[in-house]
Design an enzyme around this catalytic site. Sequence first.
Site, PDB file in Angstrom:
ATOM      1  N   SER A   7       0.677  -1.261   0.030  1.00 13.71           N
ATOM      2  CA  SER A   7       0.015  -0.109  -0.013  1.00 13.71           C
ATOM      3  C   SER A   7       0.914   1.073   0.072  1.00 13.71           C
ATOM      4  O   SER A   7       1.894   1.322   0.998  1.00 13.71           O
ATOM      5  CB  SER A   7      -0.902   0.085   1.273  1.00 13.71           C
ATOM      6  N   HIS A  32      -1.142  -1.190  -4.333  1.00 19.31           N
ATOM      7  CA  HIS A  32      -2.490  -1.101  -3.667  1.00 19.31           C
ATOM      8  C   HIS A  32      -2.336   0.547  -3.286  1.00 19.31           C
ATOM      9  O   HIS A  32      -1.888   1.021  -2.755  1.00 19.31           O
ATOM     10  CB  HIS A  32      -2.220  -1.785  -2.506  1.00 19.31           C
ATOM     11  N   ASP A  34      -4.903   3.458  -1.814  1.00 20.55           N
ATOM     12  CA  ASP A  34      -5.935   3.596  -0.975  1.00 20.55           C
ATOM     13  C   ASP A  34      -6.474   4.941  -0.982  1.00 20.55           C
ATOM     14  O   ASP A  34      -5.815   6.048  -0.851  1.00 20.55           O
ATOM     15  CB  ASP A  34      -5.339   3.556   0.684  1.00 20.55           C
ATOM     16  N   MET A  36      -9.248   7.472   0.098  1.00 17.72           N
ATOM     17  CA  MET A  36     -10.133   7.766   1.486  1.00 17.72           C
ATOM     18  C   MET A  36     -10.857   9.221   1.202  1.00 17.72           C
ATOM     19  O   MET A  36      -9.963  10.087   0.697  1.00 17.72           O
ATOM     20  CB  MET A  36      -9.316   7.867   2.600  1.00 17.72           C
ATOM     21  N   HIS A  65      -8.302   0.866  -3.955  1.00 17.58           N
ATOM     22  CA  HIS A  65      -9.401   0.413  -2.601  1.00 17.58           C
ATOM     23  C   HIS A  65     -10.096   1.569  -2.317  1.00 17.58           C
ATOM     24  O   HIS A  65      -9.604   2.628  -1.727  1.00 17.58           O
ATOM     25  CB  HIS A  65      -8.204   0.053  -1.419  1.00 17.58           C
ATOM     26  N   MET A  67     -12.212   3.811  -0.112  1.00 15.67           N
ATOM     27  CA  MET A  67     -13.084   3.895   1.058  1.00 15.67           C
ATOM     28  C   MET A  67     -13.562   5.104   1.111  1.00 15.67           C
ATOM     29  O   MET A  67     -13.238   6.170   1.587  1.00 15.67           O
ATOM     30  CB  MET A  67     -11.836   3.947   2.142  1.00 15.67           C
ATOM     31  N   MET A 136     -11.258  -6.709   5.476  1.00 10.64           N
ATOM     32  CA  MET A 136     -10.341  -5.967   6.089  1.00 10.64           C
ATOM     33  C   MET A 136      -9.927  -6.312   7.390  1.00 10.64           C
ATOM     34  O   MET A 136     -10.964  -7.090   8.219  1.00 10.64           O
ATOM     35  CB  MET A 136     -11.144  -4.510   6.491  1.00 10.64           C
ATOM     36  N   ASP A 174      -6.283  -6.812   4.317  1.00 10.62           N
ATOM     37  CA  ASP A 174      -5.770  -5.425   4.258  1.00 10.62           C
ATOM     38  C   ASP A 174      -5.619  -5.066   5.783  1.00 10.62           C
ATOM     39  O   ASP A 174      -6.849  -4.857   6.323  1.00 10.62           O
ATOM     40  CB  ASP A 174      -6.471  -4.646   3.283  1.00 10.62           C
TER      41      ASP A 174
HETATM   42  C1  DX5 Z   1      -6.254   0.975   5.773  1.00 15.90           C
HETATM   43  C2  DX5 Z   1      -5.829   0.822   4.442  1.00 15.90           C
HETATM   44  C3  DX5 Z   1      -4.543  -0.273   4.188  1.00 15.90           C
HETATM   45  C4  DX5 Z   1      -3.365   0.455   4.956  1.00 15.90           C
HETATM   46  C5  DX5 Z   1      -2.815  -0.812   5.283  1.00 15.90           C
HETATM   47  O1  DX5 Z   1      -7.514   1.788   5.950  1.00 15.90           O
HETATM   48  O2  DX5 Z   1      -6.679   0.240   3.508  1.00 15.90           O
HETATM   49  O3  DX5 Z   1      -4.210  -0.443   2.791  1.00 15.90           O
HETATM   50  O4  DX5 Z   1      -2.694   1.043   4.082  1.00 15.90           O
HETATM   51  O5  DX5 Z   1      -1.640  -0.452   6.280  1.00 15.90           O
HETATM   52  P1  DX5 Z   1      -0.763  -1.662   7.240  1.00 15.90           P
HETATM   53  O6  DX5 Z   1      -0.198  -2.423   6.196  1.00 15.90           O
HETATM   54  O7  DX5 Z   1       0.339  -0.334   7.689  1.00 15.90           O
HETATM   55  O8  DX5 Z   1      -1.817  -1.615   8.279  1.00 15.90           O
HETATM   56 ZN    ZN Z   2      -6.436  -0.578   1.551  1.00 13.37          ZN
END
Ligand code: DX5
Ligand code: ZN
Length: 221
Positions: A7, A32, A34, A36, A65, A67, A136, A174
């Site tokens: 990620s 990956h 993320d 948000m 991903h 969110m 998750m 994840d």
């Molecule tokens: C959390 C994200 C993850 C995050 C994982 O909301 O969706 O992808 O970056 O990070 P680690 O591996 O540090 O938990």
């Molecule tokens: Zn993620």
Amino acid sequence: MIKIAPSILSADFSHLADEVKKITDAGAEYVHIDVMDGTFVPNITIGSPVVKSLRKVTDAVFDVHLMVEHPETQIEAFAEAGADIITFHVEAAKHSHRIIQQIHAAGCKAGIALNPGTSLAMIEELVGDVDMVLCMTVNPGYGGQKFIESQLDKIHMLYHNLHDLELDCDIEVDGGINAETSKLVRQAGANVLVAGSAVYGAPDIAQAIRDIRGFDIEHED
Ligand code: DX5
Ligand code: ZN
């Protein structure tokens, strides 16, 4: 086959192209990303213009991903920007099945994500239509959180459900994945492993990816 999806949330955003190159050179199968929105989760991160810029510097598979609330408003923008896989949260969607169709129509693989507090029952009617289910293993919103062990039973159950239905669907995990928790989730049946801090926080990224990938493993019954 195990796929590693570092990620970039844990990368240095001031050198993002170099940070992506580091993980692809080190053998990661997916990047990956993320996304948000500050509403579905507290943080705000990356939008489709950043994905579009990164697409110019790599052919790697972009695993996006989402969110975000109202994921249906973002599908075309991320697909046009260069996403290969788009995953949205079942908790954020009113018409999940339609969004899966929308992602496929946009030329991408479709994933559906579940928060730790969401039951597999929420996706029972959807698993036949998705390419990937994302379980998750932390509550989404931040990198660097602790792995939630109670999710292992859910992953294991999902693995068996998919097997019984003869569905060729990836199981992605994840949150809090490192060399130790990787072993647990692979035993439970996960095959796509996201890791942020355990990859970008490691002194040797290639070694960290090898450690997370681990060795071939026998599934539990
Ligand atoms: C959390 C994200 C993850 C995050 C994982 O909301 O969706 O992808 O970056 O990070 P680690 O591996 O540090 O938990
Ligand atoms: Zn993620």
